[in-house]
Design an enzyme around this catalytic site. Structure first.
Site, PDB file in Angstrom:
ATOM      1  N   TYR A   1       0.827  -1.287   0.320  1.00  0.00           N
ATOM      2  CA  TYR A   1      -0.268   0.080   0.381  1.00  0.00           C
ATOM      3  C   TYR A   1       0.735   0.880   0.060  1.00  0.00           C
ATOM      4  CZ  TYR A   1      -3.943   3.248   1.457  1.00  0.00           C
ATOM      5  OH  TYR A   1      -4.445   4.256   2.211  1.00  0.00           O
TER       6      TYR A   1
ATOM      7  N   LYS B   1       1.289   4.105  -2.666  1.00  0.00           N
ATOM      8  CA  LYS B   1       0.830   5.583  -2.768  1.00  0.00           C
ATOM      9  C   LYS B   1       2.038   6.371  -2.183  1.00  0.00           C
ATOM     10  CE  LYS B   1      -3.725   5.517  -1.825  1.00  0.00           C
ATOM     11  NZ  LYS B   1      -4.787   5.634  -2.290  1.00  0.00           N
TER      12      LYS B   1
END
Length: 275
Positions: A165, A169
């Site tokens: 993640y 991001k």
């Protein structure tokens, strides 16, 4: 007049949580919104909520990672509203694990939804925006358009258990800054908002309570352990997590005319959290 009268907006992951609040706020400011969600029911519910408040919206359900979705999504704005002015790449979820236990499937899923899907949507939007800009220039007009990509403090500072993640991001920040340079000539402002701890269905349920969501046929465990929640709150200078409405506010304000000279920036919406 409202700030976004006459504008058309695309919002991914807009059936629930932060995305829903973004769609409602854009519509309240006069934008016509294409509402995406993985499932048709929540997308339709947001469209109805917007219509009941006097706004205009259409649903475009489906997975943002599906081949062909980006073209269908952009095409919906062109077909229903005659053009495209605002893109908010918001859809996503988390699938956590420490790196030695993380599978390729977990890694790929996070990169696909948080980074490849926004890339595809922006790629699909380019011909539409370029054509519109040429027509506007011939008419002696300048139209400012806006892109807001959603990042996270995990992408800026890292977060244990979220290598997939956090990497995705972080990648969206690089994409944002690159697109700000590529699309400046089109009068498009491209910015990112990096959320801190925002209260949504992905964080409200205790992680040890067995709460899950279903995504693409997968059962994904959600929630944060109560002890970890307390420690996270202690790191936030404002002393509390944010609400979906507050998160949406930081996104939508970057679509206002007041932000016409803001581009290539990352706005951290985290109550003062600094990593």
């Amino acid at each position: 007049m409202k700030k976004l009268d006459g504008k058309s907006a695309l919002v991914t992951g807009a059936g629930r949580g932060i995305g829903r609040s973004i769609a409602l706020k854009l519509a309240a400011e006069g934008a016509r919104v294409v509402v995406n969600d993985l499932d048709a029911e929540p997308a339709d519910a947001v469209v109805k909520a917007i219509a009941s408040a006097g706004g205009t919206a259409v649903a475009c359900p489906g997975s943002v990672v599906d081949p062909g979705f980006a073209e269908r999504f952009v095409g919906t704005a062109v077909e229903k509203f005659g053009g495209l002015d605002i893109i908010v790449n918001n859809a996503g979820y988390t699938w956590d694990s420490v790196v030695q236990k993380m599978t390729d499937e977990q890694w790929d899923a996070m990169v696909d939804v948080h980074l490849k899907a926004p890339f595809r949507i922006l790629r699909a939007a380019q011909p539409v925006i370029s054509k519109a800009v040429k027509a506007e220039a011939a008419a002696g007009r300048v139209v400012q358009r806006k892109v807001v990509n959603i990042s996270s403090v995990a992408g800026l500072y890292g977060n244990a258990g979220q290598a997939n993640y956090a990497a995705a991001k972080s990648g969206i920040v690089g994409l944002t800054r690159t697109m700000a340079k590529e699309w400046g000539r089109y009068h498009v402002n491209v910015n990112a908002v990096a959320f801190g701890f925002i209260e949504t269905r992905l964080t409200e349920a205790p992680a040890d309570g067995g709460a899950t969501i279903e995504v693409e046929g997968r059962e994904i465990k959600v929630g944060i352990n109560p002890a970890l929640l307390d420690s996270m709150r202690a790191l936030i200078p404002l002393g509390r997590p944010g609400t979906p409405e507050e998160a949406a506010g930081s996104v939508v304000m970057l679509t206002y005319p007041e932000a016409d000279y803001v581009s290539g920036q990352v706005l951290v919406t985290g109550g003062g959290f600094a990593g």
